[in-house]
Scaffold this active site. Structure first.
Site, short mmCIF file in Angstrom:
data_model
loop_
_atom_site.label_atom_id
_atom_site.label_comp_id
_atom_site.label_asym_id
_atom_site.label_seq_id
_atom_site.Cartn_x
_atom_site.Cartn_y
_atom_site.Cartn_z
N GLY A 72 0.80 -1.22 0.00
CA GLY A 72 0.00 0.00 0.00
C GLY A 72 0.83 1.27 0.00
CB SER A 73 4.07 2.26 1.38
OG SER A 73 3.50 2.24 2.66
CB SER A 114 7.85 1.89 4.80
OG SER A 114 7.29 1.04 5.78
CB SER A 116 4.50 0.20 9.30
OG SER A 116 5.45 -0.44 8.45
CB THR A 119 7.91 -2.71 5.17
OG1 THR A 119 6.60 -2.44 5.63
CG2 THR A 119 7.86 -3.81 4.11
CD GLU A 245 -3.57 -5.05 1.37
OE1 GLU A 245 -3.44 -4.69 2.55
OE2 GLU A 245 -2.85 -4.62 0.45
CG HIS A 261 1.50 -10.39 -27.57
ND1 HIS A 261 1.66 -10.49 -28.94
CD2 HIS A 261 1.08 -9.13 -27.33
CE1 HIS A 261 1.37 -9.32 -29.50
NE2 HIS A 261 1.02 -8.48 -28.54
CE LYS A 353 4.28 -5.91 6.37
NZ LYS A 353 3.78 -4.54 6.47
C1 F6R Z 1 -1.76 -3.06 4.52
C2 F6R Z 1 -1.13 -2.92 3.22
C3 F6R Z 1 0.14 -3.63 2.93
C4 F6R Z 1 1.37 -2.80 3.41
C5 F6R Z 1 2.68 -3.54 3.11
C6 F6R Z 1 3.90 -2.71 3.41
O1 F6R Z 1 -2.84 -2.17 4.60
O2 F6R Z 1 -1.65 -2.25 2.39
O3 F6R Z 1 0.23 -3.86 1.56
O4 F6R Z 1 1.36 -1.57 2.76
O5 F6R Z 1 2.72 -4.71 3.85
O6 F6R Z 1 3.82 -2.12 4.67
P1 F6R Z 1 4.17 -0.57 4.82
O7 F6R Z 1 3.23 0.15 3.91
O8 F6R Z 1 3.95 -0.24 6.25
O9 F6R Z 1 5.59 -0.43 4.41
#
Ligand code: F6R
Length: 359
Positions: A72-73, A114, A116, A119, A245, A261, A353
């Site tokens: 998501g980031s 990121s 959070s 990651t 998600e 293709h 994770k």
């Molecule tokens: C959860 C989501 C995930 C996170 C991914 C990376 O809502 O969308 O795809 O984005 O696990 O984590 P971040 O974004 O914190 O680096």
């Protein structure tokens, strides 16, 4: 500015009970953590994120930039890079991996994003960028990425916390875009287009007039495959991610013309084809070749599954890309409600994770 909505094809009649099922009360009954508020907030998020990012200044001016991020980031970087390539002729590399390409070196700017800030892959690539002597900018709501940047005196863009990363897309995208010079007018126009469209997709808009509710009802029980041109590829991937998600379904994004293709043969001859829902993301600025490819592919899959066409509308390419993302976000949220699954938790990603952190 056009106020028309990006609408799926008109031939669909929603089930009679869709309006009741997808009203505000029904959404809140399933949506325990209030994901709907974040989907509603996309226009404000884009504008706010951009204002925050302007505080750092156009750090990516006249530089070769590489954006590093996952999920998501990372998708915010992919959407921005596709738009900059199409509209500005600017190359921005996007890495969804723990390893940086070998060519990234001390002349480069690496933007680590990121939500959070924790990651694994993003942090690994960030440390690699530091080892190679590249300039670095961090974007996060906190975590190790913030500590790394602060500890080394590196520029850092702090994003408000407390959301799932995917629900902070607007903040991340707006903030990231601000690091590239000359994006303000486009971002403001897009935020305004998002406001206009968002009002037409919210739960208080009845099903008969709500493109996202209609599409969600059509997707229930089918596996979506979202097609876009290379410019729309990250938009299609964002649709996939939100369907994965928020709605907790398998979905795939695919890029045309390449899919013609290979994948096209599956449509023609796989007996399972009828259980898939092909969705074509269309833009008014498709080239003649792109239009022919999209039309022909849509017509060829017609015999196997009913294709949906989303015709993006809006005053600028960025507005069309972001409002198409907005339609995907709302559709995924409504599909979650129809499937009676809470859109927010993604426990399995957390478990993965934890396991990777131990390793
Ligand atoms: C959860 C989501 C995930 C996170 C991914 C990376 O809502 O969308 O795809 O984005 O696990 O984590 P971040 O974004 O914190 O680096």
């Amino acid at each position: 500015m056009s106020t028309k909505l990006a609408v799926p094809s008109k031939s669909f009649t929603p089930p009679a009970n869709t309006a009741r099922v997808l009203d505000e009360t029904a959404v809140r009954r399933v949506d325990k953590s209030g994901a709907v508020e974040h989907v509603k907030a996309l226009p404000d998020q884009v504008a706010r994120g951009h204002r925050l990012g302007l505080g750092l200044g156009p750090l990516a001016a006249d530089r070769r930039a590489t954006i590093v991020g996952m999920g998501g980031s990372g998708i915010a970087g992919a959407v921005l890079a596709a738009w900059l390539a199409a509209e500005r002729g600017l190359f921005v590399a996007v890495v969804h991996d723990s390893r940086l390409p070998a060519w990234v070196g001390e002349d480069d700017l690496v933007i680590a994003i990121s939500y959070s800030g924790n990651t694994l892959e993003t942090l690994h690539a960030t440390r690699e960028a530091m080892t190679r002597g590249a300039d670095l900018v961090g974007i996060a709501s906190g975590g190790t990425l913030r500590d790394l940047c602060n500890g080394h005196g590196l520029p850092f863009l702090g994003i408000p916390g407390g959301m799932m990363p995917r629900s902070a897309f607007g903040l991340l995208f707006g903030g990231l875009a601000a690091l590239f010079p000359g994006t303000t007018a486009d971002v403001r126009t897009a935020a305004e287009a998002l406001r206009v469209r968002g009002a037409k997709l919210a739960p208080d808009v009845p099903d008969a007039k709500n493109a996202a509710k209609k599409l969600a009802a059509k997707l229930k029980g089918r596996t979506p495959i979202i097609y876009g041109t290379p410019t729309y590829a990250p938009v299609a991937r964002r649709w996939q991610a939100e369907l994965n998600e928020y709605a907790k379904v398998l979905a795939w994004a695919s890029v045309l013309p390449e899919a013609d293709h290979n994948e096209l043969v599956g449509w023609a001859q796989d007996p399972a084809a009828k259980s898939f829902a092909p969705i074509f993301l269309r833009d008014s600025t498709e080239s003649d070749i792109e239009r022919k490819v999209m039309d022909a592919t849509r017509d060829l899959v017609k015999g196997k599954a009913k294709p949906e066409e989303i015709r993006a509308e809006g005053p600028t390419l960025l507005a069309r890309m972001l409002t198409t993302i907005q339609l995907g976000d709302w559709t995924s949220l409504y599909l979650a409600v129809l499937r009676k699954v809470d859109p927010t938790p993604v426990a399995v990603i957390g478990r993965l994770k934890e396991r990777l952190a131990k390793g």
